[in-house]
Design a protein around this motif. Structure first.
Motif, PDB file in Angstrom:
ATOM      1  N   GLU A  57      -9.508 -26.150 -29.043  1.00 53.81           N
ATOM      2  CA  GLU A  57      -9.986 -25.028 -29.851  1.00 53.81           C
ATOM      3  C   GLU A  57     -11.366 -24.616 -29.352  1.00 53.81           C
ATOM      4  O   GLU A  57     -11.979 -25.330 -28.562  1.00 53.81           O
TER       5      GLU A  57
ATOM      6  N   LYS B   9     -15.345 -18.978 -26.986  1.00 55.11           N
ATOM      7  CA  LYS B   9     -14.629 -18.522 -28.186  1.00 55.11           C
ATOM      8  C   LYS B   9     -13.179 -18.120 -27.935  1.00 55.11           C
ATOM      9  O   LYS B   9     -12.377 -18.055 -28.857  1.00 55.11           O
ATOM     10  N   ASP B  10     -12.881 -17.809 -26.662  1.00 50.05           N
ATOM     11  CA  ASP B  10     -11.575 -17.192 -26.387  1.00 50.05           C
ATOM     12  C   ASP B  10     -10.478 -18.231 -26.148  1.00 50.05           C
ATOM     13  O   ASP B  10      -9.887 -18.304 -25.086  1.00 50.05           O
TER      14      ASP B  10
ATOM     15  N   GLY C  52      -6.991 -19.203 -27.594  1.00 46.99           N
ATOM     16  CA  GLY C  52      -5.970 -18.706 -28.527  1.00 46.99           C
ATOM     17  C   GLY C  52      -4.755 -19.598 -28.676  1.00 46.99           C
ATOM     18  O   GLY C  52      -3.693 -19.127 -29.088  1.00 46.99           O
TER      19      GLY C  52
ATOM     20  N   GLN D  20      -3.505 -20.031 -32.365  1.00 48.87           N
ATOM     21  CA  GLN D  20      -2.863 -18.773 -32.792  1.00 48.87           C
ATOM     22  C   GLN D  20      -1.490 -18.609 -32.147  1.00 48.87           C
ATOM     23  O   GLN D  20      -0.539 -18.167 -32.795  1.00 48.87           O
TER      24      GLN D  20
ATOM     25  N   ASP E 251      -2.130 -15.571 -25.147  1.00 52.21           N
ATOM     26  CA  ASP E 251      -3.498 -15.077 -25.310  1.00 52.21           C
ATOM     27  C   ASP E 251      -3.948 -14.487 -23.984  1.00 52.21           C
ATOM     28  O   ASP E 251      -4.204 -15.227 -23.032  1.00 52.21           O
TER      29      ASP E 251
ATOM     30  N   GLU F  86      -4.948 -11.522 -28.675  1.00 52.19           N
ATOM     31  CA  GLU F  86      -6.149 -11.035 -27.998  1.00 52.19           C
ATOM     32  C   GLU F  86      -7.388 -11.717 -28.563  1.00 52.19           C
ATOM     33  O   GLU F  86      -7.755 -11.485 -29.718  1.00 52.19           O
ATOM     34  N   THR F  87      -7.997 -12.582 -27.742  1.00 60.35           N
ATOM     35  CA  THR F  87      -9.200 -13.269 -28.208  1.00 60.35           C
ATOM     36  C   THR F  87     -10.467 -12.738 -27.533  1.00 60.35           C
ATOM     37  O   THR F  87     -11.565 -13.134 -27.920  1.00 60.35           O
TER      38      THR F  87
END
Ligand SMILES: Cc1cc2nc3c(=O)[nH]c(=O)nc-3n(C[C@H](O)[C@H](O)[C@H](O)COP(=O)(O)OP(=O)(O)OC[C@H]3O[C@@H](n4cnc5c(N)ncnc54)[C@H](O)[C@@H]3O)c2cc1C
Lengths: 281, 757
Positions: free
Chosen positions: B385, B398-399, B401, B404, B637, B699-700
């Motif tokens: 994560e 941060k990206d 995914g 998700q 992602d 989409e991150t």
């Protein structure tokens, strides 16, 4: 350079055959593969203008199928679907739409591949070939024509004119095959079944004159003779089906090759025979 | 209105659909001759003599050339300098090039090639990579037959495995995979007596082709002018191989003085071009009672074939990803690329990842089953994560995914209501569901950092049309459309009026290869960089028209707007014309820094990762072993989808290639000779085998990507085979650890208790 002929009549064709012994080409779907790997005959004879060799008719209890009839035509023909469903099924499973709209039944037979999809149904249905040459015609049972993989006893001065399939009311026939994928695939195993179904008073069915032919599991198509014997006239119980399937397996003589293994093919003969018998109505 | 983020039509589609696009096979030049290649019929042999006399006498044969005729170096340069353009004394794989025959026609050239008499002394070939590692094995490379070895090390694995509640051990075997691009390898070369050569052809890497042609002809790089022709698919197969094809065509042209074309036949193409590496993977993973992954120990051996080609870096990528997209503290990975007397393997969509993903995603599934944890839960527990550290020590931004993606496929496939405990199903035909988690390091990464830069050229015409060129290629993946969208978005021009020029090695800077899912990020940023300068010109001109400051202006489709008014693009361009403004610009982009410390086996190898999860549903006929894929749910992602339709296209196409890998694709050798190099024998899925494929886009936003986009083109293939194998297990209770899962193999597993896991 090869010579090239495209006769407009059958008479012309048999004369050229007698004089030049040309290589025949129908749809070319097998021939062009050979041409691509360098095959060059002295002479070609293109059969595509011989309209008499196209089409399907019913005459005197026989389906008469011209050698130049396409797989796509056979697959959709109501007469074939009624009297020789196994053949229609097999034709529908050949290659792809493109191949089915170029390839012919005559080419499939003369090519004599042990994996040719139309051959097991023709064996099971007791088809006969009408061979034409300058010296006349001879009619030969299909199962007497093949002498080995890619080898037949059709003479160099002969061509296949028509395929004659007995058309009997109430004949059940069916075809099952396993390939390497869902389309454009050569059969690893193909099984055709034909029989008359008797069902006295709605009871368990019995099969008469049962024929089972196996493709891709021997140098030529073979009959599952012991399985056919076991079936004849007996009640089609689950137990009998099981026995017959195992017997058929032993009638096969498969090999390991690029497409599959002998062990798998043998096992699949039993599975397909059983499934065909379970589908009998 | 945004153009980026919408599914505009591909601008190359119409020409391709009509047959107007010119492929290399369509090129006709005055006086052009054809080249055929004499190839080794043996896996390994010494060349005793090459007798060209019979071939030279064939009508239409213009010349027969061997290694001795090469004016420069007999070398196709790549990672190592070990592969000759034409074999010299020894042939090392079935199909290796020995001589070139040039003919007036293709037929003459091929007849000539068949008539070249080569005397060989056959030698014992090394065919098994594991045996090649034996101490006393014959040596093909160095003193151990290992082209390259990589390791990842972290913590103390042995201790972690000792203390683990559950240790899962498995050995996995994966097969070759052939790209089977629609257009076979093809090149045209045209030597000019003025001292330069022009090369047009089917390729992913114009700059590699340039380097190879310069090496064999002994020319300056500037004297080799490579222009990519319309290319009918690559998938990695046109990364390194076109260098050899071009070297052959260039030699033929140089030695005969005529334009020369080499187009491989399909059988030849399958026989001699690179493939996905077969692999043997031994994998051990340790878990605690809750299913947390504690440690991973793996040995990944790749069968590299006769020459190193790209194997060292294919292996590197595989090694970097070998622990899976999971948090894990203790890692010990060793990976080896081993020389054998078989076709050199190279790049294929996924580049060393599909093999290792099959191993670790099977391991995860086995562990989930043994611990009684739902397979998706199992992955969620361990999934990387934002802010986590990977097995190699890379701290994620941060990206990320993955969670998700897992949740998306879980929901879309109705997993929770449909997943049943494995092996409990009854009946002849059984359904099963399987999952996989995937990650893909975007771009060349630390091992290829020097090559990770890209250039662009963009020009806006005074009528509002635009042209651009980049150093990466369109090979069917949709690059041209995406970059056209970027230009239309940035400069307000109409997308229908943006035209792409082919990559040209003399007019564009070396932009590295078109591989590693790097094009959207690298060329996208280079185009943005070029557009920024042109945009400044447009804005300054508009400022003059509207009497507003530049920073109050916005470019929109067909116009530039300010606070109080707007100017049409035509007006702005007219103003630029009068003011003699430069509306052409080059652009440049360097990838963000990446690191790899080989001694420690740690580093931050990639600028970022793409992430994915797949659920595959199958139906298994337990009597025939036939597996029918029913439906696939694939969530990826991608940072930002510049063109969602193209993203879906990549997911669908890649998934189908993944199914081929999992179910049917296999190269068969007998005594080192390839047996099934034909379209009728090398079986790939057709549309008739395609299940329903549901593509889900996540989409991150990648901080360095154009509009937040990452590369992801390879990712769709990677996780399908493991999800499929897991689904087969779910349906049947049998774990197949060897791909592909052919009916024969599964039938044996279902009917022979020895293979029960
Ligand atoms: C991609 C592909 C897929 C295929 N898939 C299948 C498949 O699934 N199942 C299958 O069974 N086959 C398949 N085939 C093989 C082939 O399509 C069939 O065997 C087809 O029926 C051959 O017919 P044709 O008219 O094209 O024969 P041609 O190629 O024209 O001829 C084949 C042979 O028959 C001879 N011949 C043709 N007509 C006559 C005649 N009237 N009298 C005497 N000799 C004759 C020719 O001289 C030649 O030896 C496939 C072929 C291809 C290329």
């Amino acid at each position: 350079m090869s010579e090239y002929f495209r006769p407009l009549t059958l008479g012309e064709a048999v004369n050229i055959l007698a004089d030049k012994h040309p290589k025949l080409v129908a749809g070319g779907t097998d021939m062009m593969v050979m041409v691509k790997s360098g095959y060059r005959p002295q002479a070609w004879m293109d059969l595509t203008a011989l309209e008499v060799l196209r089409g399907i008719s019913l005459a005197r209890n026989e389906l008469v199928i011209g050698a130049m009839t396409l797989h796509a035509e056979i697959a959709q023909d109501p007469l074939v679907q009624e009297y020789a469903r196994a053949l229609a099924d097999a034709a529908a499973k050949v290659g792809s739409p493109q191949i089915r709209n170029m390839g012919t039944i005559g080419g499939n037979i003369a090519n004599a591949s042990p994996a040719g999809d139309l051959l097991p149904p023709l064996y099971a249905l007791n088809a006969r070939l009408d061979l034409v040459s300058k010296s006349g015609r001879r009619i030969v049972p299909v199962n007497e024509v093949f002498t080995g993989p890619k080898r037949t006893s059709i003479r160099a001065d002969e061509l296949i004119g028509w395929i004659r399939v007995p058309a009997r009311d109430g004949l059940w026939s069916d075809y099952a095959r396993l390939g390497t994928r869902n389309a454009l695939s050569i059969s690893k195993v193909g099984v055709a079944l034909a029989a008359r179904v008797e069902r006295a008073g709605g009871g368990v069915a019995r099969l008469r004159d049962c024929m089972i032919a196996l493709g891709s599991v021997a140098p030529t198509v073979v009959y599952a003779e012991s399985a056919m014997d076991l079936l004849e006239g007996r009640q089609l119980t689950g137990e009998l089906v099981q026995q017959v399937a195992l017997a058929a397996q032993n009638d096969a003589r498969p090999i390991d090759d690029i497409r599959s293994t002998a062990a798998y093919r043998r096992a699949m003969v039993a599975v397909l025979v059983r499934r065909l018998l379970e589908r009998v109505e | 209105m945004a153009i980026v983020g919408t599914s505009v039509h591909r601008n190359d589609a119409w020409a391709k659909a009509r047959g107007a696009a010119k492929f290399t096979g369509d090129i006709r030049l005055p006086g052009m001759v054809e080249v055929a290649v004499v190839r080794s019929p043996h896996a390994r042999a010494r060349i005793l003599e090459i007798d060209t006399s019979r071939a030279s006498q064939i009508n239409g044969v213009l010349g027969v050339f061997t290694a001795r005729d090469i004016p420069g170096k007999n070398l196709v340069p790549l990672v190592f300098q070990d592969m000759p353009a034409l074999a010299m004394d020894e042939v090392r794989y079935h199909g290796e090039a020995v001589a070139l025959v040039v003919g007036d026609t293709r037929e003459a050239a091929w007849a000539g090639a068949r008539a070249v008499d080569v005397k060989y002394r056959v030698m014992d070939a090394i065919l098994d990579p594991i045996k090649a590692l034996d101490k006393d094995a014959d040596k093909l490379h160095g003193n151990d037959n290992v082209f390259r070895r990589w390791t990842v090390k972290k913590g103390n694995v042995d201790k972690a495995l000792q203390n683990a509640h559950l240790v899962v051990k498995g050995t996995y075997h994966t097969p070759y995979q052939e790209h089977l691009y629609l257009e076979p390898q093809s090149m045209v070369a045209w030597w000019s007596d003025e001292g330069y050569i022009e090369v047009h052809g089917s390729m992913q890497c114009p700059f590699y082709v340039r380097d190879a042609v310069a090496a064999v002809l002994g020319l300056d790089l500037s004297s080799v002018h490579v222009i990519q022709a319309t290319t009918g698919g690559g998938f990695g197969g046109k990364e390194d191989v076109p260098s050899t094809i071009a070297a052959h065509a260039a030699l033929a042209s140089f030695l005969t003085g005529r334009p020369a074309r080499l187009v491989l036949s399909r059988d030849e193409d399958i026989l001699v071009t690179s493939k996905r590496h077969p692999a043997v993977i031994e994998y051990e993973s340790g878990f605690d009672e809750q299913g947390r992954l504690l440690g991973v120990k793996a040995r990944y051996v790749m069968d590299a074939g006769a020459y190193a080609t790209l194997s060292p870096i294919v292996l590197w990528r595989g090694t970097m990803h070998a622990a899976g997209p999971y948090r894990v503290e203790h890692v010990d990975i060793e990976a080896l690329a081993v020389a054998t007397n078989k076709v050199p393997c190279g790049a294929y969509r996924g580049f060393g990842e599909p093999q290792i993903h099959f191993a670790f995603e099977s391991q995860m599934d086995i562990a989930a089953d043994k611990l009684g944890i739902d397979p998706i839960e199992m992955r969620l527990k361990n999934a990387l994560e934002p802010g986590d550290t990977t097995a190699t020590g890379q701290v994620l931004k941060k990206d990320v995914g993955l969670v998700q993606a897992l949740n998306a496929v879980r929901e879309a496939s109705s997993w929770d209501s449909r997943f049943e405990t494995p092996g409990r199903k009854q009946g002849t035909v059984r359904r099963g569901l399987g999952v996989s988690a995937v990650y893909y390091g975007v771009g060349l990464g630390a091992a290829g950092q020097a090559l990770d830069r890209a250039g662009a050229f963009v020009q806006v015409m005074y009528d509002g049309s635009a042209v651009f060129a980049v150093g990466t290629v369109e090979m069917g993946q949709g690059m041209v459309s995406q970059l056209s969208q970027v230009i239309a978005q940035e400069l307000g021009v109409s997308i229908e009026r943006v035209r792409a020029l082919p990559p040209d090695t003399n007019l564009l800077p070396d932009s590295g290869p078109t591989v590693a899912s790097r094009t959207t990020v690298m060329s996208g940023n280079a185009v943005l960089n070029a557009c920024a300068r042109i945009k400044q010109q447009l804005l300054e001109a508009t400022a003059g028209i509207l009497n507003e400051p530049v920073d109050a202006l916005t470019i929109e489709p067909g116009r530039v707007t300010g606070k109080n008014g707007a100017a049409t693009l035509d007006e702005v361009l007219h103003r630029c014309f009068l003011e003699r403004r430069d509306l052409a610009s080059t652009g440049w982009f360097k990838s963000p820094e990446t690191t790899w410390d080989e001694k420690k086996g740690q580093g931050s190898p990639y600028m970022t990762f793409a992430w994915a999860a797949n659920v595959v549903e199958v139906e298994v006929d337990t009597e025939t072993g036939v597996v029918t894929p029913i439906e696939i749910w694939a969530a990826h992602d991608v940072g930002k989808a510049i063109n969602p339709a193209q993203v879906r296209g990549q997911i669908i196409g890649g998934s189908l290639q993944g199914l081929g890998y999992g179910l049917m694709e296999e190269i068969i050798h007998k005594d080192g000779l390839m047996q099934n190099n034909r379209l009728s024998q090398y079986i790939v899925p057709t549309i008739g085998d395609a299940p329903k494929i549901n593509a889900i886009i996540i989409e991150t936003g990648f901080e360095h990507g154009p509009y937040g986009a990452k590369g992801f083109g390879e990712q769709p293939l990677i996780g399908i085979a493991p999800a499929l194998a897991n689904a087969v297990y779910n349906a049947t209770g049998k774990r197949v650890k060897t791909l592909p899962i052919t009916p024969e193999r599964l039938f044996a597993a279902l009917h022979d208790d020895k293979t029960v896991d």
